[in-house]
Design a protein around this motif. Structure first.
Motif, PDB file in Angstrom:
ATOM      1  N   ILE A 174       0.844  -1.202   0.000  1.00  0.00           N
ATOM      2  CA  ILE A 174       0.000   0.000   0.000  1.00  0.00           C
ATOM      3  C   ILE A 174       0.872   1.242   0.000  1.00  0.00           C
ATOM      4  O   ILE A 174       0.594   2.229  -0.704  1.00  0.00           O
ATOM      5  CB  ILE A 174      -0.935  -0.009   1.231  1.00  0.00           C
ATOM      6  CG1 ILE A 174      -1.841  -1.239   1.214  1.00  0.00           C
ATOM      7  CG2 ILE A 174      -1.764   1.268   1.282  1.00  0.00           C
ATOM      8  CD1 ILE A 174      -2.534  -1.508  -0.093  1.00  0.00           C
ATOM      9  N   LEU A 175       1.949   1.212   0.791  1.00  0.00           N
ATOM     10  CA  LEU A 175       2.890   2.339   0.812  1.00  0.00           C
ATOM     11  C   LEU A 175       3.469   2.575  -0.574  1.00  0.00           C
ATOM     12  O   LEU A 175       3.512   3.725  -1.056  1.00  0.00           O
ATOM     13  CB  LEU A 175       4.015   2.040   1.808  1.00  0.00           C
ATOM     14  CG  LEU A 175       5.116   3.093   1.914  1.00  0.00           C
ATOM     15  CD1 LEU A 175       4.592   4.368   2.561  1.00  0.00           C
ATOM     16  CD2 LEU A 175       6.314   2.542   2.701  1.00  0.00           C
ATOM     17  N   LEU A 176       3.906   1.538  -1.229  1.00  0.00           N
ATOM     18  CA  LEU A 176       4.475   1.656  -2.579  1.00  0.00           C
ATOM     19  C   LEU A 176       3.472   2.275  -3.544  1.00  0.00           C
ATOM     20  O   LEU A 176       3.793   3.229  -4.277  1.00  0.00           O
ATOM     21  CB  LEU A 176       4.907   0.267  -3.071  1.00  0.00           C
ATOM     22  CG  LEU A 176       5.305   0.148  -4.537  1.00  0.00           C
ATOM     23  CD1 LEU A 176       6.563   0.957  -4.830  1.00  0.00           C
ATOM     24  CD2 LEU A 176       5.501  -1.322  -4.921  1.00  0.00           C
ATOM     25  N   GLN A 177       2.259   1.764  -3.554  1.00  0.00           N
ATOM     26  CA  GLN A 177       1.255   2.258  -4.494  1.00  0.00           C
ATOM     27  C   GLN A 177       0.917   3.725  -4.237  1.00  0.00           C
ATOM     28  O   GLN A 177       0.811   4.523  -5.176  1.00  0.00           O
ATOM     29  CB  GLN A 177      -0.007   1.402  -4.409  1.00  0.00           C
ATOM     30  CG  GLN A 177       0.178  -0.013  -4.935  1.00  0.00           C
ATOM     31  CD  GLN A 177      -1.058  -0.878  -4.776  1.00  0.00           C
ATOM     32  OE1 GLN A 177      -0.964  -2.097  -4.647  1.00  0.00           O
ATOM     33  NE2 GLN A 177      -2.239  -0.280  -4.782  1.00  0.00           N
ATOM     34  N   ALA A 178       0.757   4.074  -2.962  1.00  0.00           N
ATOM     35  CA  ALA A 178       0.402   5.454  -2.636  1.00  0.00           C
ATOM     36  C   ALA A 178       1.534   6.409  -2.982  1.00  0.00           C
ATOM     37  O   ALA A 178       1.305   7.511  -3.502  1.00  0.00           O
ATOM     38  CB  ALA A 178       0.040   5.558  -1.165  1.00  0.00           C
ATOM     39  N   MET A 179       2.765   6.015  -2.708  1.00  0.00           N
ATOM     40  CA  MET A 179       3.907   6.878  -3.004  1.00  0.00           C
ATOM     41  C   MET A 179       4.094   7.080  -4.505  1.00  0.00           C
ATOM     42  O   MET A 179       4.318   8.202  -4.964  1.00  0.00           O
ATOM     43  CB  MET A 179       5.186   6.281  -2.401  1.00  0.00           C
ATOM     44  CG  MET A 179       5.255   6.344  -0.895  1.00  0.00           C
ATOM     45  SD  MET A 179       6.860   5.802  -0.237  1.00  0.00           S
ATOM     46  CE  MET A 179       7.895   7.201  -0.729  1.00  0.00           C
TER      47      MET A 179
END
Length: 413
Positions: free
Chosen positions: A402-407
């Motif tokens: 989720i962190l990767l996608q949001a960033m």
């Protein structure tokens, strides 16, 4: 760039887990936890390991005057402010493997995924390691991110001393992380922090992802009581000026105050003198930690505690001094970044829920100068600040995804 135009970037949960476990060996305890106190040699070892890994993932490293580390991956447009993530590597004396370390290793995994895929975001990507988040050696907590966010001055932070009289600046220099870069004062496009929840809500609700909408406010106090030392056998009960009794009654009052809806109250340190079994204590030092998501309620908790202390002191003929050493107002996060986390969780198919952080995090101070959001994952039995702190590998990987996608979404916006 539209999401459909991006490659299918995926984190490697096994690699992330392996990095967390290797990092946990630095300061590892017999009970399976971690003791890696801020600005000790073990802290230096953890920092060195992160720097080595980040460089291997193609990042460049800068260190500021408070030891905050920034690992940067270039974007297509160097004029754009970076999309940043990160957390801390210092722990509590009886800490676990995940508090703080997960957020740093999740950021490292984002760097590794982008490096391995050769994908370059429009804006630069940065991973931050914030100094002294825990505040157990140098109070208050989150002081380095606090200077970055404008809540403290550089001079205030460097002059803080631990219980042995060592200053923050001296300890920082001793481990070789007194960097040359100024602290803050530069634009950040977005900041995300991944973290274990440190509470039981996600596990209880059977949700994989917590979409953090903000954090509770906090007030920290140092309280000193002064009475009179006297003989334990010859002093009648009605004639005593027992400082420890005053402290004990205030502890009970704070427990009652903390039972307000959504309130929290903790007395974490209690020291009496002269520490003799047959002498009535004449001096006591104690700490109080109040938390609440509503600033008005937090102010009322403050007033009620002070009134209780004054009444106790008068009744027992004691002197009491209350010093508020830290005030941290409730911190709402940026709605568009909260939406980005929520959207990423839905796209990835993870059960998620909105949640307010009960703990303070570096993200809270960064939110003063940049749009900010957080990603929570469950921790076993809601336990943190404890050597048995634990999390599931799949959940840890999910939060990182989720962190990767949001960033990437924000960096390509």
């Amino acid at each position: 760039m539209k999401s459909a135009d991006r490659p299918n970037l995926k984190v490697d949960p096994d690699r992330l887990w392996s990095s967390l476990m290797e990092l946990a060996e630095i300061g590892g305890t017999e009970k399976g936890g971690v003791c890696r106190i801020a600005l000790t040699d073990l802290d230096r070892q953890g920092r060195d390991l992160f720097v080595r890994w980040a460089k291997s993932a193609g990042a460049t490293i800068k260190v500021d005057q408070l030891g905050n580390i920034f690992a940067r991956r270039k974007g297509r447009d160097p004029a754009k402010p970076p999309v940043m993530t990160g957390s801390h590597l210092d722990t509590q004396p009886t800490g676990g493997k995940f508090d703080g370390a997960y957020g740093v290793m999740a950021g490292l995994e984002v760097l590794r995924v982008l490096h391995d895929s050769g994908y370059i975001t429009e804006a630069p990507i940065e991973v931050a390691v914030w100094t002294n988040e825990e505040g157990c050696r140098f109070a208050p907590a989150m002081v380095a991110s606090g200077v970055f966010g404008g809540a403290f001055t550089l001079e205030q932070a460097l002059s803080i001393r631990d219980r042995d009289g060592v200053s923050f600046g001296e300890a920082l220099k001793a481990i070789g992380y007194d960097g040359p870069e100024p602290v803050g004062g530069r634009p950040v496009g977005a900041f995300f922090e991944a973290h274990i929840e440190q509470g039981p809500i996600l596990e209880r609700e059977k949700k994989t992802i917590g979409v953090v909408t903000g954090a509770q406010g906090q007030r920290w106090y140092e309280v000193t009581w002064a009475g009179m030392e006297s003989h334990a056998g010859t002093t009648p009960m009605e004639g005593r000026r027992d400082a420890l009794v005053g402290a004990a009654e205030l502890i009970v009052a704070c427990r009652r105050i903390g039972n307000w809806p959504n309130g929290r109250s903790t007395v974490g340190v209690l020291e009496s003198r002269p520490q003799s079994r047959n002498t009535i204590p004449g001096h006591v030092f104690m700490t109080i930690d109040f938390r609440h998501p509503d600033d008005g309620a937090l102010t009322k908790m403050d007033a009620e505690m002070r009134a209780a202390a004054a009444e106790i002191a008068a009744r027992h003929r004691l002197d009491v001094k209350i010093e508020q050493i830290w005030y941290f107002p409730p911190s709402p996060f940026a709605p568009h970044l909260v939406d980005s986390v929520r959207r990423a969780a839905a796209q990835a198919g993870y059960d998620h829920m909105d949640i307010v952080s009960g703990a303070g995090h570096d993200a809270c101070y960064v939110s003063h100068v940049a749009p900010t959001a957080m990603v929570f994952v469950p921790c076993k039995d809601g336990i943190s600040h404890n050597e048995v702190e634990d999390a599931d590998k799949a959940d840890v990987g999910a939060g990182c995804q989720i962190l990767l996608q949001a960033m990437v979404e924000q960096a390509d916006a």
